[in-house]
Scaffold this motif. Structure first.
Motif, short mmCIF file in Angstrom:
data_model
loop_
_atom_site.label_atom_id
_atom_site.label_comp_id
_atom_site.label_asym_id
_atom_site.label_seq_id
_atom_site.Cartn_x
_atom_site.Cartn_y
_atom_site.Cartn_z
N SER A 84 0.82 -1.22 0.00
CA SER A 84 0.00 0.00 0.00
C SER A 84 0.85 1.27 0.00
O SER A 84 0.47 2.27 -0.58
CB SER A 84 -0.97 0.01 1.18
OG SER A 84 -0.25 -0.09 2.40
N ASN A 85 2.04 1.21 0.62
CA ASN A 85 2.92 2.38 0.63
C ASN A 85 3.96 2.33 -0.48
O ASN A 85 4.80 3.21 -0.59
CB ASN A 85 3.60 2.55 1.99
CG ASN A 85 4.52 1.40 2.33
OD1 ASN A 85 4.66 0.43 1.57
ND2 ASN A 85 5.17 1.49 3.48
N GLY A 86 3.93 1.26 -1.30
CA GLY A 86 4.83 1.14 -2.43
C GLY A 86 6.23 0.66 -2.12
O GLY A 86 7.03 0.45 -3.02
N VAL A 87 6.55 0.45 -0.86
CA VAL A 87 7.91 0.07 -0.47
C VAL A 87 8.25 -1.34 -0.93
O VAL A 87 9.37 -1.61 -1.36
CB VAL A 87 8.12 0.23 1.06
CG1 VAL A 87 9.43 -0.37 1.51
CG2 VAL A 87 8.04 1.71 1.43
N LEU A 88 7.30 -2.25 -0.88
CA LEU A 88 7.52 -3.62 -1.37
C LEU A 88 6.96 -3.72 -2.78
O LEU A 88 5.92 -3.15 -3.10
CB LEU A 88 6.81 -4.64 -0.48
CG LEU A 88 7.25 -4.68 0.98
CD1 LEU A 88 6.39 -5.68 1.75
CD2 LEU A 88 8.72 -5.03 1.10
N GLY A 110 11.19 -7.44 -4.17
CA GLY A 110 12.15 -6.50 -3.61
C GLY A 110 11.50 -5.40 -2.81
O GLY A 110 10.29 -5.40 -2.56
N CYS A 111 12.34 -4.47 -2.39
CA CYS A 111 11.88 -3.31 -1.63
C CYS A 111 12.71 -2.11 -2.03
O CYS A 111 13.74 -2.24 -2.70
CB CYS A 111 12.00 -3.58 -0.13
SG CYS A 111 13.69 -3.73 0.46
N MET A 120 15.66 -0.19 4.70
CA MET A 120 14.43 -0.23 3.92
C MET A 120 13.65 1.05 4.16
O MET A 120 13.49 1.49 5.30
CB MET A 120 13.57 -1.45 4.31
CG MET A 120 12.33 -1.58 3.45
SD MET A 120 11.17 -2.87 4.01
CE MET A 120 12.21 -4.29 4.12
N ALA A 121 13.19 1.65 3.07
CA ALA A 121 12.42 2.89 3.18
C ALA A 121 11.14 2.64 3.96
O ALA A 121 10.57 1.54 3.89
CB ALA A 121 12.11 3.43 1.79
N LEU A 143 0.97 -6.52 -1.49
CA LEU A 143 2.03 -7.12 -0.68
C LEU A 143 2.04 -6.50 0.70
O LEU A 143 1.60 -5.36 0.88
CB LEU A 143 3.39 -6.88 -1.34
CG LEU A 143 3.59 -7.44 -2.74
CD1 LEU A 143 4.94 -7.00 -3.31
CD2 LEU A 143 3.49 -8.96 -2.74
N ASN A 144 2.53 -7.28 1.69
CA ASN A 144 2.73 -6.74 3.03
C ASN A 144 4.01 -7.34 3.60
O ASN A 144 4.64 -8.19 2.97
CB ASN A 144 1.51 -7.01 3.92
CG ASN A 144 1.23 -8.48 4.07
OD1 ASN A 144 2.11 -9.24 4.45
ND2 ASN A 144 0.02 -8.90 3.77
#
Length: 164
Positions: A84-88, A110-111, A120-121, A143-144
């Motif tokens: 949801s936050n785009g990090v993954l 990836g992340c 990790m951001a 993804l989570n």
């Protein structure tokens, strides 16, 4: 949307069997991902400015058909998983010949790294989130952080005397 990249197989891409080396499939998919990011408005220099860099946690490839020298390959690249936050993120890539033969399928999980903190951001700038949506799959899955725990195998450190 699927981003499409064309890459010609060169003599230097071949292995001892005179076909495309396994390692080159991964080099080609990596080049296609970076080209897709540029298409989205995130070339390498912009990622540096945003202090974000992609980190590969897992990459897999399935080989179906050998690729001979001089052939042109078409690589389809899309983001098929996104937190949801785009990090993954996860990428799905398929490698085809110009005739439509399916030569390989690659997946990557990836992340995004915060390049200032070297961790990790925690989030992505809104610009990045919007840009990456340009190559989201129609069937993107959410993804989570539990998805990271599903990666195998787990690292296992050993004592120095066991190395030699």
């Amino acid at each position: 949307m699927i981003y499409k990249t064309k890459i010609k197989v060169r003599w230097s891409d071949l292995d001892a069997n005179q076909h495309l080396a396994n390692s080159q499939f991964l080099n080609f998919t990596s080049a296609a991902r970076m080209e897709a990011l540029e298409f989205c408005g995130l070339p390498l220099h912009r990622l540096y400015e945003l202090h974000r860099g992609p980190v590969i946690l897992e990459e897999k490839i399935n080989y179906y058909k050998e690729v001979m020298p001089g052939r042109t390959l078409i690589i389809h690249t899309e983001i098929d998983g996104f937190s949801s936050n785009g990090v993954l993120f996860s990428f799905k890539q398929n490698i085809y010949s110009e005739e439509g033969l399916h030569h390989a399928h690659a997946t990557l999980f990836g992340c995004w790294l915060n390049m200032q903190e070297r961790k990790m951001a925690k989030d992505l700038p809104e610009e990045m989130l919007e840009s990456l949506k340009k190559i989201l799959s129609k069937n993107v899955r959410e993804l989570n952080f539990q998805d990271i725990k599903k990666l195998n195998p787990k690292p296992q450190n050993i004592h120095l005397e066991e190395l030699l």
